[in-house]
Design a protein around this motif. Sequence first.
Motif, PDB file in Angstrom:
ATOM      1  N   THR A  54      -0.756  -0.155  -4.408  1.00 15.28           N
ATOM      2  CA  THR A  54      -1.959   0.671  -4.439  1.00 15.28           C
ATOM      3  C   THR A  54      -1.537   2.119  -4.236  1.00 15.28           C
ATOM      4  OG1 THR A  54      -2.469   0.654  -2.061  1.00 15.28           O
ATOM      5  CG2 THR A  54      -3.316  -1.186  -3.389  1.00 15.28           C
ATOM      6  N   HIS A  95       0.829  -1.203   0.000  1.00 14.69           N
ATOM      7  CA  HIS A  95       0.000   0.000   0.000  1.00 14.69           C
ATOM      8  C   HIS A  95       0.869   1.261   0.000  1.00 14.69           C
ATOM      9  CE1 HIS A  95      -3.755  -2.119   0.383  1.00 14.69           C
ATOM     10  NE2 HIS A  95      -3.310  -2.785   1.437  1.00 14.69           N
ATOM     11  N   ASP A 147       1.702  -3.025   4.760  1.00 16.80           N
ATOM     12  CA  ASP A 147       0.669  -2.011   4.894  1.00 16.80           C
ATOM     13  C   ASP A 147       1.049  -0.963   5.939  1.00 16.80           C
ATOM     14  OD1 ASP A 147      -1.624  -0.527   5.106  1.00 16.80           O
ATOM     15  OD2 ASP A 147      -2.932  -2.184   5.677  1.00 16.80           O
ATOM     16  N   THR A 158      -7.172   0.135   5.360  1.00 16.52           N
ATOM     17  CA  THR A 158      -6.818  -0.961   4.449  1.00 16.52           C
ATOM     18  C   THR A 158      -6.662  -2.306   5.139  1.00 16.52           C
ATOM     19  OG1 THR A 158      -4.507  -0.249   4.703  1.00 16.52           O
ATOM     20  CG2 THR A 158      -5.672   0.483   2.730  1.00 16.52           C
TER      21      THR A 158
END
Length: 324
Positions: free
Chosen positions: A170, A146, A214, A220
């Motif tokens: 992402t 992420h 992350d 998320t």
Amino acid sequence: MALTALIKEAGGPENFVLEDRPVGDPGPGEIRIAHKAVGLNFIDVYQRTGLYPMKLPHALGMEAAGIIEAVGEGVTHLKVGDRAAYAAQPPGAYCEARVMPAAQVCPLPDDISFEQGAAMMLKGMTVQYLLHRTTPLQMNDTVLFHAAAGGVGLIACQWARSEGIKLIGTAGTDEKCALALEHGAAHCINYRTQDWVAQVRELTDGKGVDAVMDAVGKDTFDGSLDCLKPLGMMISFGNASGPVPPVNLGILGPKGSLKITRPTLFTHIGDHETCQKMAQHLFDKVLSGDVDIRIDQRFALGDVAEAHRALEARKTTGSTILTL
């Protein structure tokens, strides 16, 4: 005396105060360093807001590069005049010069600039422990990362590519996704316009990824668990969207006997020798050309509040530094 940016109470960027403060001489196991550039990281925001409480007043900043001005008794890996860089505790890097423990201060190769050094130590050694010290990863393994266009993310994209690891990123805009792809991500998903969990499943033929990395946190976390393959590893290493709520560990079994960890860089670099080896691995990646340290934002030390506003609003890409 050294110009220093500090906070006297937790809160917003407007709480920063600039003061001239005495520096002093290093004691045993310490060095004095004159900074040439200072790195900004999201942990600085957590400390400023009080999410990570600290005794106040206190200067912030965990990462910088400069020249060693004095060396205390017992310090053998550094000498006066050496170029050096660090990611280290305690906070206090937002200043012209400081005295600090020497163990996590690393000699900086001549071919790496002070700005690069300030931008890479915390972020780069974070990537080192994520890819090499947290869970076994091999060529052709797949990870979901992420915030792939941030300072840590762009280093991770390049590092993963250099080792044959497939990184799915992402990011919050198409432009940031393009940046992650340019830096080595195999795929990048705009989480604002796409169902990123479904996209990850599709990209992995329904199998899921070997690991999720992350630093976003609350927003998320749940979706990340659904992206893992059975026995996959969830690595939660930050809270940019807020802390992850309490987790019922019982859900990990039905989701595929998943594993979960909440590491910090400062645990990994707590040992002097380990820290120096991790830094050397990072330097080797940069000097070989496998990893380029991208600095997209530069602010003067006096504009540290503006720098924090940009960082907190997720308006930044790559690394952000304070110049001196």
